[in-house]
Design a protein around this motif. Sequence first.
Motif, PDB file in Angstrom:
ATOM      1  N   LEU B 322      43.570  40.092  39.320  1.00 55.08           N
ATOM      2  CA  LEU B 322      43.184  39.131  40.342  1.00 55.08           C
ATOM      3  C   LEU B 322      41.680  38.859  40.293  1.00 55.08           C
ATOM      4  O   LEU B 322      41.225  37.713  40.329  1.00 55.08           O
ATOM      5  N   GLY B 323      40.907  39.958  40.185  1.00 58.53           N
ATOM      6  CA  GLY B 323      39.447  39.835  40.161  1.00 58.53           C
ATOM      7  C   GLY B 323      38.973  39.073  38.942  1.00 58.53           C
ATOM      8  O   GLY B 323      38.130  38.173  39.046  1.00 58.53           O
ATOM      9  N   THR B 324      39.534  39.408  37.783  1.00 60.54           N
ATOM     10  CA  THR B 324      39.077  38.768  36.555  1.00 60.54           C
ATOM     11  C   THR B 324      39.396  37.275  36.561  1.00 60.54           C
ATOM     12  O   THR B 324      38.551  36.450  36.215  1.00 60.54           O
ATOM     13  N   ILE B 325      40.626  36.950  36.980  1.00 63.46           N
ATOM     14  CA  ILE B 325      40.997  35.526  37.038  1.00 63.46           C
ATOM     15  C   ILE B 325      40.049  34.762  37.961  1.00 63.46           C
ATOM     16  O   ILE B 325      39.516  33.706  37.608  1.00 63.46           O
ATOM     17  N   THR B 326      39.796  35.343  39.135  1.00 57.65           N
ATOM     18  CA  THR B 326      38.883  34.685  40.068  1.00 57.65           C
ATOM     19  C   THR B 326      37.507  34.531  39.431  1.00 57.65           C
ATOM     20  O   THR B 326      36.872  33.481  39.522  1.00 57.65           O
ATOM     21  N   GLY B 327      37.042  35.628  38.778  1.00 54.04           N
ATOM     22  CA  GLY B 327      35.738  35.595  38.121  1.00 54.04           C
ATOM     23  C   GLY B 327      35.669  34.513  37.065  1.00 54.04           C
ATOM     24  O   GLY B 327      34.689  33.776  36.975  1.00 54.04           O
ATOM     25  N   ILE B 328      36.737  34.383  36.285  1.00 54.10           N
ATOM     26  CA  ILE B 328      36.763  33.379  35.218  1.00 54.10           C
ATOM     27  C   ILE B 328      36.661  31.979  35.815  1.00 54.10           C
ATOM     28  O   ILE B 328      35.871  31.150  35.366  1.00 54.10           O
ATOM     29  N   LEU B 329      37.447  31.755  36.868  1.00 52.69           N
ATOM     30  CA  LEU B 329      37.409  30.427  37.496  1.00 52.69           C
ATOM     31  C   LEU B 329      36.022  30.157  38.065  1.00 52.69           C
ATOM     32  O   LEU B 329      35.464  29.081  37.892  1.00 52.69           O
TER      33      LEU B 329
END
Lengths: 252, 782
Positions: B322-329
């Motif tokens: 969840l964190g990584t996806i948010t970070g990527i976006l």
Amino acid sequence: MTNAIIKTEKLCKTFSTGGIQQHVLKNLNIEIYEGDYTVIMGASGAGKSTLLYALSGMDKPTLGQIRFRNETIEKLSNDKLAVFRRKNCGFVFQQMFLLDNMSILDNVLAAGLLVSKDRKKIVERAKDLLLQVGLSEKIWRKFPSQLSGGEAQRAAIVRALINEPKVVFADEPTGSLNSAAGTAALDVLTRVNESGQSVIMVTHDLRSARRGNRILYMRDGVINGTCELGKYKSGDAERHSKLKAFLEEMGW
Amino acid sequence: MKMLAFANIRKSKNNTVTLLIMFIVAGLLLNAGLLVLFNYSGNYSKMTEDLNSSDMYCAIPSSGYSSQIKEYLDGNDNITEYEMRNARWCLADIKFRDEIREEYFLFYDADEQITMSKWKTAGETLPVRDMELPAYIPITYKLSGGYELGDRFELKLPERSVNLTIAGFTQDSYFNVRSMMLMGIYLPHETYREVSGMLPEDSETQLVFANMKKPDSEILTHVREITKLNDALVTKQFKNSVMGIDLAMVDQGRTMMADIMSIMIVVFSLIVMTVCLIVVRFRIKNSIEEDMQKTGSLKSVGYTSNQIISSVVLQFSFIAFLGTITGILLSYLTIPFISGLFAEQSGVLWEQGFDAGIGLFTVVFFLLAVMIVSLIAAKRMKRISPITALRGGILTHNFRKNFIPLDKARGRLPLVLALKSTVQNAKQSIMICIILTAVAFSSTFAVVMFYNSVIDTSTFAKVPGSELSNAQMVLYPDRDNTDLVNKIGNMSEVKKTAFLDYVTMKSDRTIVSVGVMEDYEKKETNLVYEGRNPQHGNEIAIGGHFAEAVEKEIGDSIVMTYQDKKVEYLITGLTQGVNLNGMVAWLTTDGYKKTDPQFQHITLEIYLEEGIGAAGFIKNLEKEFEGQYRNLMDIDLLFEEGMSSYQSIVSQIGIIMMAAMAFIVILVLYFVINSSIIQRKRELGIQKAIGYTTFQLMNQITIGFMPSIITGVTIGSILGILSTNPLMSVGMRAAGTMKAEFIIEPGLIILFSGIIVLTSYVTSMAITYRIRKISAYTLVSE
Ligand SMILES: Nc1ncnc2c1ncn2[C@@H]1O[C@H](COP(=O)(O)OP(=O)(O)O)[C@@H](O)[C@H]1O
Ligand SMILES: [Mg+2]
């Protein structure tokens, strides 16, 4: 009769859990006398512990006044109460509440060094007291988990006594001990009282209650009756029957 | 299993959120760093390819142009194709953001048909009909100069102003950034004619674009020989010099900063990632102890160890995902900022669409790392038998040794108790120590970069290798200038003067740029990183890259050629230097005269006394010695302008890194201290009962963390001090810098370490303030 060391006026304590208010202490006017061994008796849930912690400044009352000698303590801030407690009150709990991560001696010193800056003197005193309650040197460096219940409770009593408090508060100190260990712990408290310190003990155990010279009986947040017994002497049959009669009258 | 995982997430909401934020930061940084690393330069290379950029170009003043040049170009085997183009140049003042800058402009006919080194418009354009002097100008003016379509673009020449209107912005390879000297302005045919009329006669220039079999700088050297415009200096008398540069150098100049910075961001994200993993491990180890009984009861009702372990792995993988996806976006939101940061240097308009490949890599990389770490950390659950677990994990509360007994310890009580807990929670202390090491390491790095780019910029100045004088005077070569030089040297404002000229020599077929100086003692910018500068006529210092290329070391001798004259020199030192990709060398005046006896110094470096501004001094010189010299330049100003773009990039990234580090410190401390308070709730309650105040307990916990924090910060700072230069050397090697010598200012690093420690202390005190809510009474009433 000597003068009152603690005096309450219209002491009330109300807990509200989930919107439901429960009045645990109801307008209590109590006097505790200096040098007494006061016992608070009553059924489970009567409010004994609540009263004990209010008297000792461990918890604040909802309403009313508490005078400890010349000090009004109910309005003190939490930190002021902490400072007040470390000098004036010693605590003995049913669950002992020793610090698991410290040796027995350290448990005592953690309280002692809080008040006295004279390390040498306080270490001496701690060792003395430990020996007095029958905890020999080989136990001092052990951790609470390595002690028997009785040993741990006596260590806890030493911790309560280290700062020479005016009053020792005990909440069912024998509650989790076997009979022999319980007697040993009670003997220590009796000796403490004999040496001049006031003791206030909550119990619902007759054998413990016998130790006191003044019994307060509590029910549903009020004191239902008081019984004056005179100082404890072991094997005093007259004293024993007087207490029994009182308790029967109270509906024990 | 899934149920268990989500139940855990819900239970430890605060910790989950903290961890989530850390993964967001790590994911954001890694994705952004990789985007810059792989796409920024790539984007640029694709552009140069699309535009069919030539390997080199040179600009010859039309007055110096002769048919000899065409003959030479036609007859050279190494040249595969070339194209000539007519243009106009001028030197003009222009508004850039809030300042006035002096820049060289080239004017082109936008309607001319060209095949090599083409240009294109970037973004929208306006119709040029009815527009007053429409022009297409470099995109840099939009990205960092504050210009928009339709704006007026006013060029202030000495005699007049030229008011162009911006019809569009352009991208090309050679004339888009200031650091490459010339800015190209493309004008519609009619406008070109009109503007040409406004410029002086001698502004006409012949441009040559050429491709070579084996790119080197021979063309430029030859053209200079043919035209007799032999010095490479851009002077205000532009008509007197031949300008030129090769594409490789332009590429490097335009993308070097983005490359270095992207590597820094990636490394930095990996540090944050490491911190995340350490925290995950810590969290799992902790929960094994906290939830011993729950684990036992799950096992007793028939859950297998693997099921329980999977639920833990799933729990943390989910957070990481969840964190990584948010970070990527979120990283895509930072693109305009990053793009803006590098725009002035690169002149590249960076339009980044969603890059699924890089995103996927970031996610998979993080997920794998988290899975592996949590699997290893949770493995211990296997060994817990249901019965010991149900008994409440006697194992875990097994204190064996009483460290620092109170009856022996000296010092104040809270301090002693704090140290006791530091030792008792050794694992936790080590973890904090490692994290703070990483944090201090990165911030030391950031501090060094910041110091060198903003406070003392002399080291960055060495990157291009230029000499840091205050003013530079170019003399007439065929005159006796002794008197003039003496007069200047005796002026009260002048500290010293020294001649420093650059000539071109060959070593085999390699073109080498050679600095010639009488006395290297006078040189302010010491480029030698090994050995020493030449002192005698037979000695030479050479660029480190050059030394590697010809496989020579200090003590070897090397043959240098100038116009067929060969001379052997002894190598006494190795130097930095980016000119010609590090193909540089240094000779004494006597040494160079062995090959070129006619040589005469013409470039005089003037060093002023402390506190004297170059601008005012130059005005004086102009008045006093008018006509006696060829050109006079304000080096202070040039340097300041050259540095300003570096400064803004490095200082901004430095500040962001420092802020991110502070953020990480606060998050980690929050995480650890929070868990610690929860774990020690009983202990704290008992202490309160026996009379400890909230403040004493706050201090006890906070001070308990300080030894590991201070140790970590110390180790990290020392590591940072020791490795910043070696690391940067690797990063900047391609640019010709063999050995980075950034100034490491211990005072500033100590100050920063102090700030980290203080931040930690304050943070810890703020977090532990919640201890006030733990009352002695809740302990007994529970
Ligand atoms: N912190 C608390 N919150 C809500 N209710 C409480 C709290 N402490 C005690 N009580 C309630 O007050 C009543 C008296 O409790 P207590 O003083 O512990 O009784 P005793 O010690 O006489 O057994 C009980 O009904 C108990 O549930
Ligand atoms: Mg009770």
